[in-house]
Scaffold this motif. Structure first.
Motif, PDB file in Angstrom:
ATOM      1  N   ARG A  54      -4.557  -2.809  12.438  1.00 32.34           N
ATOM      2  CA  ARG A  54      -4.762  -2.937  10.994  1.00 32.34           C
ATOM      3  C   ARG A  54      -5.295  -1.652  10.390  1.00 32.34           C
ATOM      4  O   ARG A  54      -4.856  -1.226   9.304  1.00 32.34           O
ATOM      5  N   TYR A  55      -6.232  -1.010  11.082  1.00 30.56           N
ATOM      6  CA  TYR A  55      -6.805   0.233  10.553  1.00 30.56           C
ATOM      7  C   TYR A  55      -5.732   1.314  10.419  1.00 30.56           C
ATOM      8  O   TYR A  55      -5.658   2.007   9.394  1.00 30.56           O
ATOM      9  N   VAL A  56      -4.901   1.465  11.439  1.00 31.73           N
ATOM     10  CA  VAL A  56      -3.865   2.506  11.402  1.00 31.73           C
ATOM     11  C   VAL A  56      -2.872   2.223  10.274  1.00 31.73           C
ATOM     12  O   VAL A  56      -2.460   3.145   9.550  1.00 31.73           O
ATOM     13  N   ILE A  57      -2.488   0.972  10.083  1.00 29.27           N
ATOM     14  CA  ILE A  57      -1.576   0.638   8.987  1.00 29.27           C
ATOM     15  C   ILE A  57      -2.197   1.009   7.640  1.00 29.27           C
ATOM     16  O   ILE A  57      -1.540   1.606   6.775  1.00 29.27           O
ATOM     17  N   GLU A  58      -3.472   0.670   7.447  1.00 33.43           N
ATOM     18  CA  GLU A  58      -4.121   0.989   6.179  1.00 33.43           C
ATOM     19  C   GLU A  58      -4.212   2.495   5.954  1.00 33.43           C
ATOM     20  O   GLU A  58      -4.037   2.966   4.818  1.00 33.43           O
ATOM     21  N   ARG A  59      -4.461   3.254   7.009  1.00 35.31           N
ATOM     22  CA  ARG A  59      -4.510   4.707   6.860  1.00 35.31           C
ATOM     23  C   ARG A  59      -3.115   5.263   6.542  1.00 35.31           C
ATOM     24  O   ARG A  59      -2.976   6.205   5.759  1.00 35.31           O
ATOM     25  N   ARG A  60      -2.070   4.689   7.136  1.00 33.35           N
ATOM     26  CA  ARG A  60      -0.715   5.148   6.849  1.00 33.35           C
ATOM     27  C   ARG A  60      -0.334   4.834   5.399  1.00 33.35           C
ATOM     28  O   ARG A  60       0.309   5.663   4.737  1.00 33.35           O
ATOM     29  N   ILE A  61      -0.728   3.688   4.920  1.00 32.98           N
ATOM     30  CA  ILE A  61      -0.448   3.345   3.525  1.00 32.98           C
ATOM     31  C   ILE A  61      -1.226   4.262   2.596  1.00 32.98           C
ATOM     32  O   ILE A  61      -0.701   4.732   1.568  1.00 32.98           O
ATOM     33  N   ALA A  62      -2.484   4.551   2.931  1.00 38.23           N
ATOM     34  CA  ALA A  62      -3.288   5.454   2.102  1.00 38.23           C
ATOM     35  C   ALA A  62      -2.674   6.841   2.052  1.00 38.23           C
ATOM     36  O   ALA A  62      -2.607   7.474   0.990  1.00 38.23           O
ATOM     37  N   ARG A  63      -2.193   7.341   3.187  1.00 40.51           N
ATOM     38  CA  ARG A  63      -1.530   8.653   3.220  1.00 40.51           C
ATOM     39  C   ARG A  63      -0.254   8.619   2.384  1.00 40.51           C
ATOM     40  O   ARG A  63       0.052   9.575   1.653  1.00 40.51           O
ATOM     41  N   ALA A  64       0.488   7.539   2.496  1.00 38.83           N
ATOM     42  CA  ALA A  64       1.727   7.407   1.723  1.00 38.83           C
ATOM     43  C   ALA A  64       1.441   7.433   0.226  1.00 38.83           C
ATOM     44  O   ALA A  64       2.171   8.062  -0.551  1.00 38.83           O
ATOM     45  N   ARG A  65       0.380   6.764  -0.196  1.00 42.28           N
ATOM     46  CA  ARG A  65       0.018   6.764  -1.616  1.00 42.28           C
ATOM     47  C   ARG A  65      -0.271   8.188  -2.097  1.00 42.28           C
ATOM     48  O   ARG A  65       0.157   8.587  -3.193  1.00 42.28           O
ATOM     49  N   GLU A  66      -0.978   8.959  -1.274  1.00 42.85           N
ATOM     50  CA  GLU A  66      -1.287  10.342  -1.633  1.00 42.85           C
ATOM     51  C   GLU A  66      -0.016  11.163  -1.779  1.00 42.85           C
ATOM     52  O   GLU A  66       0.154  11.914  -2.753  1.00 42.85           O
ATOM     53  N   LEU A  67       0.884  11.037  -0.802  1.00 42.74           N
ATOM     54  CA  LEU A  67       2.118  11.828  -0.830  1.00 42.74           C
ATOM     55  C   LEU A  67       3.015  11.428  -1.997  1.00 42.74           C
ATOM     56  O   LEU A  67       3.662  12.283  -2.615  1.00 42.74           O
ATOM     57  N   LEU A  68       3.075  10.147  -2.286  1.00 42.75           N
ATOM     58  CA  LEU A  68       3.903   9.693  -3.403  1.00 42.75           C
ATOM     59  C   LEU A  68       3.344  10.150  -4.743  1.00 42.75           C
ATOM     60  O   LEU A  68       4.093  10.484  -5.666  1.00 42.75           O
ATOM     61  N   ALA A  69       2.021  10.189  -4.851  1.00 41.36           N
ATOM     62  CA  ALA A  69       1.394  10.529  -6.128  1.00 41.36           C
ATOM     63  C   ALA A  69       1.362  12.028  -6.391  1.00 41.36           C
ATOM     64  O   ALA A  69       1.426  12.464  -7.543  1.00 41.36           O
ATOM     65  N   THR A  70       1.263  12.824  -5.339  1.00 43.67           N
ATOM     66  CA  THR A  70       1.031  14.261  -5.542  1.00 43.67           C
ATOM     67  C   THR A  70       2.144  15.159  -5.045  1.00 43.67           C
ATOM     68  O   THR A  70       2.171  16.340  -5.390  1.00 43.67           O
ATOM     69  N   GLY A  71       3.033  14.659  -4.215  1.00 38.41           N
ATOM     70  CA  GLY A  71       4.058  15.514  -3.630  1.00 38.41           C
ATOM     71  C   GLY A  71       5.442  15.212  -4.132  1.00 38.41           C
ATOM     72  O   GLY A  71       5.664  14.264  -4.883  1.00 38.41           O
ATOM     73  N   GLY A  72       6.386  16.016  -3.695  1.00 41.82           N
ATOM     74  CA  GLY A  72       7.767  15.842  -4.119  1.00 41.82           C
ATOM     75  C   GLY A  72       8.677  15.389  -3.001  1.00 41.82           C
ATOM     76  O   GLY A  72       9.905  15.471  -3.135  1.00 41.82           O
ATOM     77  N   LEU A  73       8.101  14.929  -1.874  1.00 43.84           N
ATOM     78  CA  LEU A  73       8.927  14.498  -0.748  1.00 43.84           C
ATOM     79  C   LEU A  73       9.763  13.276  -1.118  1.00 43.84           C
ATOM     80  O   LEU A  73       9.283  12.376  -1.812  1.00 43.84           O
ATOM     81  N   PRO A  74      11.000  13.227  -0.653  1.00 40.27           N
ATOM     82  CA  PRO A  74      11.788  12.003  -0.825  1.00 40.27           C
ATOM     83  C   PRO A  74      11.066  10.835  -0.136  1.00 40.27           C
ATOM     84  O   PRO A  74      10.299  11.036   0.811  1.00 40.27           O
TER      85      PRO A  74
END
Length: 306
Positions: free
Chosen positions: A249-269
């Motif tokens: 559960r912890y790893v999933i939450e960290r992956r989702i948190a990282r994804a939110r950062e990348l989606l909000a601030t980056g231009g990656l597909p």
């Protein structure tokens, strides 16, 4: 007199491409569906048919794998020998579990209407999950109605076939629970031992840093336990005592948190974001993200950029 199984002189073998699975001999030609988990080496195969006829026999000796299977009876008598011990079963259609450790010979005669879900574990994998304690999963189990194993086997089947984010951690956790059940470890003793172990804050911080640095990798229990300097056997419970959640559960939450950062601030597909955060595919990422965040990755990105 019951019907006799065909003689084993014309032994048949499956052709799944997985050597341990294809080493099993059958009196009649079976049809199997096989899957393998590359990270752990666990092989899953389902028996779709056991061939034309009413009774068949299977023979095996596995030197490099432990066999665990869940079978549904065919409604006819069954008999055989495992590790030198004979057994016989009255006609039934019960769902039961059998474990044949590596190095054991086995011969089983049963109705072709039976169906089974089978797992072959690399010979050291199950007992590696018990490192740090004396008990081992080495004794055969014959047609048991153990509720724990009957629950865990479908869970492992589902993860190997369709598992998504955190698949390796989930497979490791289920495999460890199977090893605990096969070794007949008292869950109460297991919990009390883990309760006496503490994870210092500085070591927990190192573990969090390691996870964040490897979110794009296939993280397993052995790697996390090594960073925490704990045995795999105790790691999951000690981690949950320290954080309030399972490693998975912890790893999933960290992956989702990282994804939110990348989606909000980056231009990656979005597909690249999924890969960077350790998701097996964009589909798995979208499903997990939507379930946990409440909106799809695309909608989240658009909302954060308005």
């Amino acid at each position: 007199m019951g019907k006799e199984a065909p003689a084993m002189q014309g032994r048949y073998h499956s052709r799944t491409g997985y050597a341990p699975v294809d080493a099993v001999g059958y009196a009649l030609a079976p049809r199997l569906e096989a899957h393998a988990d590359a990270a752990t080496g666990i092989m899953l195969y389902r028996t779709l048919t056991y061939g034309e006829g009413e009774i068949t026999t299977t023979e095996l000796r596995l030197d490099d794998a432990d066999l665990l299977f869940m079978s549904v009876g065919a409604g006819v008598p069954a008999h055989g020998k495992v590790a030198g011990s004979t057994f016989s079963l009255a006609p039934n259609r019960a769902t039961r579990v059998t474990f044949v450790p590596h190095g054991c010979d086995a011969s089983m005669t049963f109705g072709t209407a039976a169906r089974s879900t089978n797992f072959m574990f690399p010979r050291h994998l199950l007992n590696a999950h018990l490192a740090g304690i004396e008990q081992r999963a080495t004794a055969p189990v014959l047609y048991s109605s153990d509720e724990t194993l009957l629950t865990l086997i479908p869970m492992l089947e589902r993860e190997i076939v369709t598992g998504g984010v955190g698949k390796r951690l989930m497979i490791d956790s289920i495999s460890q629970a199977i090893a605990v059940a096969l070794a007949r470890i008292d869950p109460g003793v297991f919990a009390r031992e883990a309760a006496r172990i503490t994870l210092p804050k500085w070591r927990l911080r190192l573990l969090f840093e390691f996870i964040d640095a490897h979110l794009g990798d296939e993280l397993g229990l052995d790697a996390l336990a090594s960073v925490a300097r704990l045995s795999p056997f105790h790691f999951c419970r000690v981690f949950k005592q320290s954080t309030g959640m399972t490693p998975h559960r912890y790893v999933i939450e960290r992956r989702i948190a990282r994804a939110r950062e990348l989606l909000a601030t980056g231009g990656l597909p979005i597909e690249a974001v999924a890969m960077a955060c350790g998701f097996a595919s964009q589909k798995h990422f979208t499903t997990s993200f939507t379930r946990m965040v409440g909106v799809s990755p695309g909608r989240f990105r658009r909302a954060t950029r308005q």
